[in-house]
Design an enzyme around this catalytic site. Structure first.
Site, PDB file in Angstrom:
ATOM      1  N   CYS A   1       0.835  -1.197   0.000  1.00  0.00           N
ATOM      2  CA  CYS A   1       0.000   0.000   0.000  1.00  0.00           C
ATOM      3  C   CYS A   1       0.874   1.253   0.000  1.00  0.00           C
ATOM      4  O   CYS A   1       1.864   1.336   0.729  1.00  0.00           O
ATOM      5  CB  CYS A   1      -0.913  -0.010   1.222  1.00  0.00           C
ATOM      6  SG  CYS A   1      -1.874   1.511   1.428  1.00  0.00           S
TER       7      CYS A   1
ATOM      8  N   ASP B   1      -0.122  -6.110  -0.474  1.00  0.00           N
ATOM      9  CA  ASP B   1      -1.247  -6.353  -1.376  1.00  0.00           C
ATOM     10  C   ASP B   1      -0.882  -7.553  -2.245  1.00  0.00           C
ATOM     11  O   ASP B   1       0.120  -7.518  -2.970  1.00  0.00           O
ATOM     12  CB  ASP B   1      -1.512  -5.134  -2.268  1.00  0.00           C
ATOM     13  CG  ASP B   1      -1.952  -3.914  -1.479  1.00  0.00           C
ATOM     14  OD1 ASP B   1      -2.691  -4.079  -0.491  1.00  0.00           O
ATOM     15  OD2 ASP B   1      -1.556  -2.789  -1.845  1.00  0.00           O
TER      16      ASP B   1
END
EC number: 1.7.1.13
Length: 279
Positions: free
Chosen positions: A187, A194
């Site tokens: 992120c 992620d």
């Protein structure tokens, strides 16, 4: 991208937040796409001219007019031409604000979502809200194509570099679809991981699998939003391989009841939103 831009510093990500349970559309926070696109040379028509950020909202609940809680799942598609992407934590907080709010019907919820999200994105947003009975009929699928992950190669650097794509296109012109489940980025604001799978469908000179995989693995410590990673992959492939046609589609695992699945192409339409094994 200027990470200190005021549009980023004001985001709820990484901050202690109050969870509201009464409907509040002001919780939604936009992030201008141009913050990342300017540096990549992306305009409204180049290098892709179709696509969407496809979200699945698994934690959607409200009250009917009798006060009985309702639950549903929503598919949301934010057009790639919208001025803004929508920051994910603000999206989660916004959905939470439906929890103790009465709506007359599922259709009213759908219309409210479409109106608020379109306003935040400053662009076209389509919304479809499903009862659970409808969604449970959908299959779990895998990306079509050749998976390039099972290569016997040694990797000791995880710093992002598009130089891995140098001379990646070689030989005859082909049409093929390549898939990797090893996409991982972080992120932009919180550095939380992620996890995603990526599908690359192209017409052009045949891509070297090892170089492509090294490039995708180099995202592993890279900080960028999901949508921005997909657009970076697309523009890097255009720059280094100059394909006749290209589609890049990623499906990320869910966080906070949401998954984000960006799709960009210069020749294909956005596919049906079907979840994968890790979603």
């Amino acid at each position: 991208m200027n990470y200190n831009d005021k549009s980023l510093s004001a985001l709820k990500l990484g901050q202690k937040t109050e969870y509201k349970s009464e409907y509040d559309p002001t919780l939604l926070q936009p992030v201008p796409r141009k913050l990342n696109r300017d540096g990549l040379g992306i305009t409204e028509q180049q290098p892709f001219d179709r696509g969407a950020d496809v979200w699945t909202c698994y934690e959607l609940s409200w009250l009917n007019e009798n006060g009985l809680p309702q639950v549903a799942i929503a598919d949301v598609a934010i057009d790639f031409r919208s001025e803004n992407l929508i920051e994910s934590k603000s999206f989660k907080l916004y959905l939470n604000s439906f929890n103790q709010t009465k709506f007359a019907s599922l259709e009213q919820v759908e219309q409210t979502l479409a109106k608020d999200l379109s306003q935040c994105a400053s662009g076209q947003v389509s919304v479809k809200v499903y009862k659970l009975s409808a969604y449970t009929q959908q299959p779990i699928v895998d990306f079509a194509g050749e998976c390039i992950d099972e290569q016997d190669i040694q990797i000791d650097s995880y710093e992002f570099s598009n130089e891995h794509l140098a001379s990646v296109a070689e030989g005859e012109v082909v049409e093929e679809t390549l898939v990797s489940h090893l996409l991982k980025s972080n992120c932009l604001i919180t550095s939380q991981p992620d996890w995603g799978s990526v599908q690359i469908h192209y017409v052009g000179k045949k891509l070297n699998r090892e170089k492509l995989l090294r490039y995708l693995v180099s995202f592993r410590e890279h900080n960028e939003f999901h949508e921005q990673c997909v657009e970076r992959i697309f523009t890097d492939l255009i720059q280094f391989t100059q394909p006749e046609k290209l589609t890049v589609y990623a499906r990320y695992t869910r966080r906070g009841g949401l998954d984000i699945n960006p799709f960009r192409s210069n020749f294909e339409s956005v596919p049906q939103n079907l979840r994968m094994a890790r979603q």
